[in-house]
Design an enzyme around this catalytic site. Structure first.
Site, short mmCIF file in Angstrom:
data_model
loop_
_atom_site.label_atom_id
_atom_site.label_comp_id
_atom_site.label_asym_id
_atom_site.label_seq_id
_atom_site.Cartn_x
_atom_site.Cartn_y
_atom_site.Cartn_z
N PHE A 1 56.01 25.81 50.51
CA PHE A 1 56.72 25.49 49.27
C PHE A 1 57.95 26.37 49.10
O PHE A 1 59.00 25.90 48.66
CB PHE A 1 55.79 25.64 48.06
CG PHE A 1 56.47 25.31 46.76
CD1 PHE A 1 56.67 23.99 46.38
CD2 PHE A 1 56.92 26.32 45.92
CE1 PHE A 1 57.31 23.68 45.18
CE2 PHE A 1 57.56 26.01 44.72
CZ PHE A 1 57.75 24.69 44.36
N HIS B 1 47.70 40.07 28.07
CA HIS B 1 47.19 39.08 27.11
C HIS B 1 47.18 37.68 27.74
O HIS B 1 46.16 36.97 27.66
CB HIS B 1 48.05 39.07 25.85
CG HIS B 1 47.75 37.91 24.96
ND1 HIS B 1 46.68 37.88 24.09
CD2 HIS B 1 48.35 36.68 24.84
CE1 HIS B 1 46.64 36.72 23.47
NE2 HIS B 1 47.65 35.97 23.90
N ASP C 1 49.22 31.43 50.12
CA ASP C 1 49.98 30.20 50.27
C ASP C 1 50.65 30.23 51.65
O ASP C 1 50.94 31.30 52.17
CB ASP C 1 51.03 30.12 49.15
CG ASP C 1 51.67 28.75 49.05
OD1 ASP C 1 51.31 27.87 49.84
OD2 ASP C 1 52.53 28.57 48.18
N CYS D 1 40.79 37.24 20.26
CA CYS D 1 41.07 37.47 21.68
C CYS D 1 40.53 38.83 22.09
O CYS D 1 40.63 39.82 21.37
CB CYS D 1 42.57 37.40 21.92
SG CYS D 1 43.07 37.82 23.62
N GLN E 1 49.58 15.53 50.61
CA GLN E 1 50.92 15.20 50.13
C GLN E 1 50.99 13.69 49.87
O GLN E 1 49.98 13.07 49.61
CB GLN E 1 51.97 15.68 51.13
CG GLN E 1 52.12 17.19 51.20
CD GLN E 1 52.76 17.80 49.95
OE1 GLN E 1 53.32 17.10 49.11
NE2 GLN E 1 52.67 19.12 49.83
N CYS F 1 44.96 42.78 22.13
CA CYS F 1 44.38 42.30 20.87
C CYS F 1 43.19 43.14 20.43
O CYS F 1 43.06 43.46 19.25
CB CYS F 1 43.99 40.83 21.01
SG CYS F 1 45.41 39.71 21.19
N ASP G 1 46.63 27.84 40.35
CA ASP G 1 47.43 29.07 40.37
C ASP G 1 48.79 28.78 39.78
O ASP G 1 49.25 27.63 39.80
CB ASP G 1 47.62 29.59 41.80
CG ASP G 1 48.76 28.85 42.50
OD1 ASP G 1 49.88 29.40 42.53
OD2 ASP G 1 48.55 27.72 42.97
N CYS H 1 41.52 40.52 24.87
CA CYS H 1 42.40 41.21 25.83
C CYS H 1 42.67 42.64 25.36
O CYS H 1 42.41 43.00 24.21
CB CYS H 1 43.71 40.46 26.00
SG CYS H 1 44.93 40.75 24.69
#
Length: 374
Positions: free
Chosen positions: A101, A340, A97, A308, A193, A313, A270, A310
């Site tokens: 911001f 997770h 970035d 799941c 913008q 899990c 993101d 992950c």
């Protein structure tokens, strides 16, 4: 000899009834299927997660932040280390970035001028200056694959005159960024913008696409406006963007926002949301959010989300156990939730992509909303 662009987008399939699309993002550090969610490693680390764990859960591109790395540890140290990829031991793609911001978020601590932004460091209060040229210099030193143009984020709400002045400045800054960016191994994305004004959004797209960047971000959304206005701005903005370039919606990470972003034709997202809420004891599931500290989970010996894949899990860590860890202040509990949540969003994007490729995105979306509680 024609030099190939560092960043290219390959469109694979468009949904027949919506703006949703599936493609491939090609970068110097690999090619990755889109739509894609990028975990945020603000200070060259996704909080609590190793690079190998990020790979295992399916991450292809991660985001780091120019503002934070500019302040600490500084671009010279990262350059000396061989660039951000080597510094953080990540051999897949990185997007940085611009810092715009974060500077915008400083409020009274910053002053915006045509040259750039004078601000006080949130670390030690020292006076600093960030401009389009300095942002490009820092990002070239970092060596990220995708570089974001330095922009001025229009706040919400903002009156028309302020939004117009700010948007015009963002366009002028984008030109300066393009003139400064000389690296052949990095791709510079512009940021659209315009606040919540249709004509300013159209004007921003028209002027930025004339400059021909390899990708475009839709900025100035998810800054406090009602979701209906965000969706309206996406509906206005995204169809105007080139079909053969990547489209990136900044700062969005909840499943419903991701779904609607994809619906409108966004390829990249993101957000710190999945990792931040994990550290606050919240899990993301196909049925909605789970606040693991709640007493209802005290004796719940099932995993966070059935089916799941992950780490938490598939290894059988139960809601009761994770609740105990979180209430006891054990770091492992927060790590399990983080792994997770990041896996959930990677899996969510993967399943959305499959639905687009199989011409059933609308059906997938309807089924999701029938079971998901925000």
């Amino acid at each position: 000899m024609v030099r190939l662009a560092a960043i290219t987008y390959e469109l694979i399939k468009k949904d027949k009834t919506t703006g949703a699309r599936a493609g491939i993002l090609h970068t110097p550090h690999g090619s990755f299927p889109t739509p894609i969610f990028m975990p945020v490693g603000t200070q060259a680390s996704v909080k609590g997660v190793s690079p190998d764990e990020l790979k295992e859960l399916g991450a292809g591109v991660i985001l780091s932040n120019t503002y934070h790395l500019f302040l600490r540890p500084g671009m010279e140290l990262v350059r000396e280390a061989g660039g951000l990829h080597r510094f953080m031991h990540w051999d897949r793609a990185i997007l940085t970035d611009s810092g715009g911001f974060q500077v915008f978020s400083l409020g009274e601590l910053r002053k915006i001028t045509e040259e750039g932004v004078i601000f006080r460091s949130h670390i030690d209060g020292a006076k600093k200056f960030l401009s389009p040229e300095i942002s490009m210099e820092v990002q070239m030193a970092l060596g990220s694959d995708i570089v974001m143009a330095f922009d001025e984020c229009v706040p919400y709400p903002a009156d028309y005159d302020y939004a117009k002045r700010s948007t015009d400045r963002t366009t002028r800054w984008a030109k300066r960024c393009k003139e400064t960016m000389t690296s052949e191994n990095q791709g510079l994305f512009a940021i659209v913008q315009g606040g919540m004004y249709e004509d300013l959004r159209r004007k921003s797209v028209e002027e930025l696409t004339t400059l021909d960047f390899p990708g475009y971000a839709v900025g100035g959304l998810s800054v406090g406006e009602p979701k209906e206005i965000m969706y309206e701005m996406l509906a206005i903005t995204v169809p105007l963007l080139p079909e053969n370039k990547s489209r990136y919606l900044m700062g969005v990470g909840t499943p419903d926002y991701l779904m609607e972003g994809v619906l409108h034709g966004i390829d990249m997202f993101d957000c710190v949301f999945p990792t931040r809420v994990a550290r606050n004891g919240m899990a993301m599931t196909w049925q909605g959010r789970i606040v693991i500290k709640n007493a209802v989970h005290t004796q719940e010996f099932s995993v966070l989300d059935s089916g799941c894949g992950c780490y938490a899990c598939r290894n059988g860590f139960t809601r009761a156990y994770i609740r105990h860890l979180v209430r006891a202040g054990e770091i492992f509990g927060l790590r399990l939730l983080t792994l997770h949540n990041l896996y959930f969003l990677q899996d969510f994007m993967k399943k959305m992509r499959a639905a687009i490729l199989e011409d059933r995105f609308g059906e997938f979306r309807e089924k999701f909303y029938r079971s998901y509680r925000r």
